[in-house]
Design a protein around this motif. Sequence first.
Motif, PDB file in Angstrom:
ATOM      1  N   HIS A 194      55.135  -7.557  11.649  1.00  0.00           N
ATOM      2  CA  HIS A 194      56.250  -7.510  10.717  1.00  0.00           C
ATOM      3  C   HIS A 194      57.089  -8.778  10.666  1.00  0.00           C
ATOM      4  N   ASP A 195      56.969  -9.673  11.652  1.00  0.00           N
ATOM      5  CA  ASP A 195      57.690 -10.942  11.532  1.00  0.00           C
ATOM      6  C   ASP A 195      57.021 -11.885  10.532  1.00  0.00           C
ATOM      7  N   ILE A 244      57.413  -7.461  17.723  1.00  0.00           N
ATOM      8  CA  ILE A 244      58.014  -8.258  16.659  1.00  0.00           C
ATOM      9  C   ILE A 244      58.853  -9.348  17.318  1.00  0.00           C
ATOM     10  N   ASP A 277      61.683 -11.902  18.339  1.00  0.00           N
ATOM     11  CA  ASP A 277      63.139 -11.832  18.144  1.00  0.00           C
ATOM     12  C   ASP A 277      63.834 -13.176  18.346  1.00  0.00           C
ATOM     13  N   THR A 315      62.972  -7.268  12.847  1.00  0.00           N
ATOM     14  CA  THR A 315      63.290  -5.929  13.364  1.00  0.00           C
ATOM     15  C   THR A 315      64.535  -5.374  12.690  1.00  0.00           C
ATOM     16  N   GLN A 316      65.559  -6.206  12.544  1.00  0.00           N
ATOM     17  CA  GLN A 316      66.791  -5.750  11.906  1.00  0.00           C
ATOM     18  C   GLN A 316      66.557  -5.381  10.449  1.00  0.00           C
ATOM     19  N   GLY A 345      64.274  -2.258  10.236  1.00  0.00           N
ATOM     20  CA  GLY A 345      65.025  -1.085  10.678  1.00  0.00           C
ATOM     21  C   GLY A 345      66.027  -0.619   9.641  1.00  0.00           C
ATOM     22  N   GLN A 364      64.921   0.929  18.807  1.00  0.00           N
ATOM     23  CA  GLN A 364      64.201  -0.287  19.175  1.00  0.00           C
ATOM     24  C   GLN A 364      64.396  -0.573  20.659  1.00  0.00           C
ATOM     25  N   HIS A 415      60.347 -10.333  22.236  1.00  0.00           N
ATOM     26  CA  HIS A 415      59.837  -9.414  21.216  1.00  0.00           C
ATOM     27  C   HIS A 415      60.654  -8.131  21.257  1.00  0.00           C
ATOM     28  N   LEU A 416      60.593  -7.406  20.164  1.00  0.00           N
ATOM     29  CA  LEU A 416      61.173  -6.068  20.086  1.00  0.00           C
ATOM     30  C   LEU A 416      60.121  -5.104  19.544  1.00  0.00           C
ATOM     31  N   ASP A 417      60.140  -3.861  20.049  1.00  0.00           N
ATOM     32  CA  ASP A 417      59.341  -2.775  19.498  1.00  0.00           C
ATOM     33  C   ASP A 417      60.268  -1.838  18.733  1.00  0.00           C
ATOM     34  N   LEU A 418      59.746  -1.213  17.708  1.00  0.00           N
ATOM     35  CA  LEU A 418      60.545  -0.326  16.841  1.00  0.00           C
ATOM     36  C   LEU A 418      59.806   0.995  16.661  1.00  0.00           C
TER      37      LEU A 418
END
Length: 282
Positions: A136-137, A163, A165, A203-204, A207, A219, A273-276
């Motif tokens: 998604h990035d 994703i 960050d 992510t933002q 989301g 997240q 990274h971030l997971d959602l």
Amino acid sequence: MTPATFSDDWLSLREPADHRSRNMALEAELVRHLEDVEEQRIVDLGAGSGSNLRALALRLGPRQHWVLMDYDGALADAARARLKAFADKWREAGDTLVLTLGAREIRVDFAIADLARDPAAPRAFAPHLVTASAFHDLVSADWCASFAEGMAGSGILIHAALICDGQDAWAPPHPADAAIAEGFRAHQGIDKGFGPALGPQATQVLGSALTRAGYDVGQAQSPWRLVPGDRALMARLAAGTAAAAMESGRVDAATAQDWARHRADADACAIGHLDLLAVPRG
């Protein structure tokens, strides 16, 4: 412009770091939401060589049906070969690959699809879950809005792992760290085939779009933490980061090359990274 594609050797090199970095608490919540589903139908966006399936399959139920969607047919071929090696047993039923993993039977289909043109394409497979890893990035805010609108009212769970960050750190420090980071972030925003790429804002933005579409969104962090045992990955990452910074026009070649040479021997590297996880409201 066609969607970005990635080589199988790069995907293979990063897979161990990807798998150990995924947020297990968030995935445990995902598993709970699917535990009463007899055959779990899953669509994987930008599936590449099948790493996301290899990460999730042993956490999910005994009967699974995956559709691996990607723009690159060569990666679909690589995925088929690597999944055969991953399974305890396998057989082919027409175009469907059927894997046996312990007590699990996992059917896998491959869909060559242009997700840039049709963000809602996964819905055609009536999945319980749409998932993606390191995807998604690469997409735009408009793509995220269209994707969320396409999922609205479907009851489909959405899971997005790894994703970026923007919270990256290398050790020890190097004088060009700030310039390389600035150039790399500028390069991340280049259109990868989905419109101007979101990079660390993904992510933002995703989301928020899913919240507007009727989802409850959570997240959690999933950083790569690389050490000297990950030397090959760090060297490849450093070279790619330096090249992207140089291509942005904000870093000269000599600076980029010097930074990459030092970073190939770095003591440690953390790539944020971030997971959602998005759950349909109600």
